[in-house]
Design a protein around this motif. Sequence first.
Motif, PDB file in Angstrom:
ATOM      1  N   THR A   7       0.804  -1.231   0.000  1.00 55.10           N
ATOM      2  CA  THR A   7       0.000   0.000   0.000  1.00 55.10           C
ATOM      3  C   THR A   7       0.836   1.280   0.000  1.00 55.10           C
ATOM      4  N   THR A   8       2.122   1.172  -0.259  1.00 56.49           N
ATOM      5  CA  THR A   8       2.993   2.343  -0.157  1.00 56.49           C
ATOM      6  C   THR A   8       3.901   2.438  -1.380  1.00 56.49           C
ATOM      7  N   ILE A   9       4.155   3.659  -1.823  1.00 60.68           N
ATOM      8  CA  ILE A   9       5.040   3.884  -2.958  1.00 60.68           C
ATOM      9  C   ILE A   9       5.819   5.177  -2.737  1.00 60.68           C
ATOM     10  N   GLU A  10       7.036   5.215  -3.261  1.00 60.05           N
ATOM     11  CA  GLU A  10       7.850   6.435  -3.180  1.00 60.05           C
ATOM     12  C   GLU A  10       7.840   7.122  -4.537  1.00 60.05           C
ATOM     13  N   ILE A  11       7.489   8.391  -4.526  1.00 62.75           N
ATOM     14  CA  ILE A  11       7.438   9.193  -5.747  1.00 62.75           C
ATOM     15  C   ILE A  11       8.238  10.469  -5.510  1.00 62.75           C
ATOM     16  N   ASP A  12       9.277  10.664  -6.316  1.00 62.12           N
ATOM     17  CA  ASP A  12      10.136  11.856  -6.200  1.00 62.12           C
ATOM     18  C   ASP A  12      10.653  12.035  -4.774  1.00 62.12           C
ATOM     19  N   GLY A  13      11.047  10.929  -4.150  1.00 62.58           N
ATOM     20  CA  GLY A  13      11.643  10.998  -2.822  1.00 62.58           C
ATOM     21  C   GLY A  13      10.658  11.112  -1.679  1.00 62.58           C
ATOM     22  N   GLU A  14       9.367  11.134  -1.974  1.00 62.80           N
ATOM     23  CA  GLU A  14       8.338  11.230  -0.942  1.00 62.80           C
ATOM     24  C   GLU A  14       7.518   9.944  -0.905  1.00 62.80           C
ATOM     25  N   SER A  15       7.107   9.555   0.282  1.00 60.67           N
ATOM     26  CA  SER A  15       6.336   8.340   0.465  1.00 60.67           C
ATOM     27  C   SER A  15       4.837   8.647   0.405  1.00 60.67           C
ATOM     28  N   TYR A  16       4.105   7.873  -0.402  1.00 61.78           N
ATOM     29  CA  TYR A  16       2.664   8.056  -0.588  1.00 61.78           C
ATOM     30  C   TYR A  16       1.917   6.770  -0.232  1.00 61.78           C
ATOM     31  N   ALA A  17       0.686   6.931   0.231  1.00 65.73           N
ATOM     32  CA  ALA A  17      -0.208   5.795   0.423  1.00 65.73           C
ATOM     33  C   ALA A  17      -0.919   5.534  -0.900  1.00 65.73           C
ATOM     34  N   LYS A  18      -0.853   4.307  -1.376  1.00 66.08           N
ATOM     35  CA  LYS A  18      -1.481   3.982  -2.656  1.00 66.08           C
ATOM     36  C   LYS A  18      -3.007   4.061  -2.578  1.00 66.08           C
ATOM     37  N   LEU A  66     -15.960   4.206  -4.522  1.00 63.30           N
ATOM     38  CA  LEU A  66     -15.333   3.877  -3.243  1.00 63.30           C
ATOM     39  C   LEU A  66     -13.831   3.899  -3.480  1.00 63.30           C
ATOM     40  N   ILE A  67     -13.103   4.680  -2.671  1.00 62.29           N
ATOM     41  CA  ILE A  67     -11.661   4.817  -2.858  1.00 62.29           C
ATOM     42  C   ILE A  67     -10.940   4.364  -1.593  1.00 62.29           C
ATOM     43  N   GLU A  68     -10.086   3.355  -1.741  1.00 65.41           N
ATOM     44  CA  GLU A  68      -9.261   2.886  -0.626  1.00 65.41           C
ATOM     45  C   GLU A  68      -7.984   3.720  -0.574  1.00 65.41           C
ATOM     46  N   PHE A  69      -7.695   4.290   0.595  1.00 70.45           N
ATOM     47  CA  PHE A  69      -6.478   5.072   0.800  1.00 70.45           C
ATOM     48  C   PHE A  69      -5.523   4.273   1.684  1.00 70.45           C
ATOM     49  N   GLY A  70      -4.412   3.816   1.093  1.00 69.03           N
ATOM     50  CA  GLY A  70      -3.382   3.156   1.879  1.00 69.03           C
ATOM     51  C   GLY A  70      -3.868   1.918   2.602  1.00 69.03           C
ATOM     52  N   GLY A  71      -3.132   1.561   3.655  1.00 73.93           N
ATOM     53  CA  GLY A  71      -3.466   0.394   4.464  1.00 73.93           C
ATOM     54  C   GLY A  71      -3.208   0.662   5.927  1.00 73.93           C
ATOM     55  N   VAL A  72      -3.244  -0.376   6.743  1.00 74.77           N
ATOM     56  CA  VAL A  72      -3.148  -0.212   8.195  1.00 74.77           C
ATOM     57  C   VAL A  72      -1.800   0.342   8.644  1.00 74.77           C
ATOM     58  N   ASP A  73      -0.766   0.234   7.803  1.00 74.27           N
ATOM     59  CA  ASP A  73       0.574   0.664   8.215  1.00 74.27           C
ATOM     60  C   ASP A  73       0.961   2.041   7.714  1.00 74.27           C
ATOM     61  N   ASN A  74       0.087   2.711   7.008  1.00 73.79           N
ATOM     62  CA  ASN A  74       0.443   4.025   6.484  1.00 73.79           C
ATOM     63  C   ASN A  74       0.271   5.117   7.529  1.00 73.79           C
ATOM     64  N   THR A  75       1.014   6.200   7.344  1.00 81.89           N
ATOM     65  CA  THR A  75       0.964   7.331   8.268  1.00 81.89           C
ATOM     66  C   THR A  75       0.094   8.440   7.688  1.00 81.89           C
ATOM     67  N   MET A  76      -0.308   9.366   8.532  1.00 81.70           N
ATOM     68  CA  MET A  76      -1.119  10.486   8.082  1.00 81.70           C
ATOM     69  C   MET A  76      -0.374  11.331   7.055  1.00 81.70           C
ATOM     70  N   GLU A  77       0.934  11.483   7.215  1.00 85.10           N
ATOM     71  CA  GLU A  77       1.707  12.244   6.228  1.00 85.10           C
ATOM     72  C   GLU A  77       1.562  11.633   4.843  1.00 85.10           C
ATOM     73  N   GLU A  78       1.686  10.310   4.778  1.00 88.79           N
ATOM     74  CA  GLU A  78       1.576   9.616   3.492  1.00 88.79           C
ATOM     75  C   GLU A  78       0.166   9.726   2.925  1.00 88.79           C
ATOM     76  N   LEU A  79      -0.796   9.596   3.795  1.00 90.88           N
ATOM     77  CA  LEU A  79      -2.195   9.660   3.367  1.00 90.88           C
ATOM     78  C   LEU A  79      -2.565  11.049   2.863  1.00 90.88           C
ATOM     79  N   TYR A  80      -2.072  12.072   3.564  1.00 94.88           N
ATOM     80  CA  TYR A  80      -2.370  13.445   3.150  1.00 94.88           C
ATOM     81  C   TYR A  80      -1.728  13.773   1.801  1.00 94.88           C
ATOM     82  N   ARG A  81      -0.519  13.260   1.566  1.00 99.12           N
ATOM     83  CA  ARG A  81       0.121  13.492   0.268  1.00 99.12           C
ATOM     84  C   ARG A  81      -0.734  12.899  -0.846  1.00 99.12           C
TER      85      ARG A  81
END
Length: 384
Positions: A277-288, A347-362
Amino acid sequence: MKKNIKPFIQVFSRRSGLYLASILVLFLMIGILTTVQPAYRFSSTILSDWTRNIDELVFYNMLGMENRAYKSSFPDDEELPKLSNIFFQLATNIQPSDPRSLLGNELPGFSIYDSQILMASGDDNHFTSFPIESNPPLEEVLKDREAVVEEDVDEELPPEEDVEQTTGDRDVVFLYTTHNRESFLPHLPGVEDPNSAMHAEINISKVSERLGQSLERKGIGTYVDKTDFGQQLNEQGKKYHQSYEVSREAVETAFSGNKDIQYVFDLHRDALRRDKTTIEIDGESYAKLIFVVGTAHANYEENMKTATELNALIEEKYPGLSRGIYPKDGSNGNGVYNQDVSGNALLIEFGGVDNTMEELYRSADALAEVFSEYYWDAEEVSNP
């Protein structure tokens, strides 16, 4: 007469002729089965399930016999399936390359993997990364837990923009969270079980608020519903699996009170782990992200079209951010997800149980950026 036909027959190779003959026999059988008395007729569902096991390359090859442009698009190393494999799949409904076709019929619970993700990006998106919906007892959902989140996270909104277009005082997007208490393990000290990742305040509804704020900054009026559906379930004496029945009331109320609503997004959190559920884009971590389209209602093609268009734009601007589109019928779950209220309901799934708010907000900010372009382009087409 034979002399006239012979040159045409020679155009087809022996192998292609066998494929053509087998398909003609198949369609002849379908014609017979669908014209006999109704009592002896196979249902369209059975026929559809049966014929879908034919490898698509067979049909492409048939088209290629008539138009060579189709064959030119095939990879050089692509081989046509053997005729014996086709008949084996038709006779047994088993695909040798996919163990789900055998195990799904024999092992209880395994049939949930008999599905597909449409337009998935990357090699890690397959049946082992299908969205997993948490379904804990309601008492587990409502349990009090400690939650921790940095105060400055909520304040790091993208800078204000001078938008050229705006919906004015019209709210055209409606956001809600059916499973509003779905939370994230990094913000729940001492909690390790994904099914216990629930909290009354630090949860997916904060991502919904962030998405709403980002859309507003793009000039798109958005209403963010903050109903605690978990609490409503408890008050009404209902179970957690009845969440969509409760949230539907909020959606219908919103539509009846606001005729300007054009898009409806129900935000959720997947129960998959971080590596999926996580990916790095341009050096930043995002929740898929992943779009779930319920297919257990008559007009789901409209929802699929909206999801397909948004998914394509996300893939273009943020490659890998979206895990694709997951069609889901009612055989294992709700299957409608309130999407029958509008062709633009998703219905849109944002990330998973291990993602952080920073990643989710990005990810919320990225979706708002992509959606704003999609929305204003659609407005220009509708109002040239």
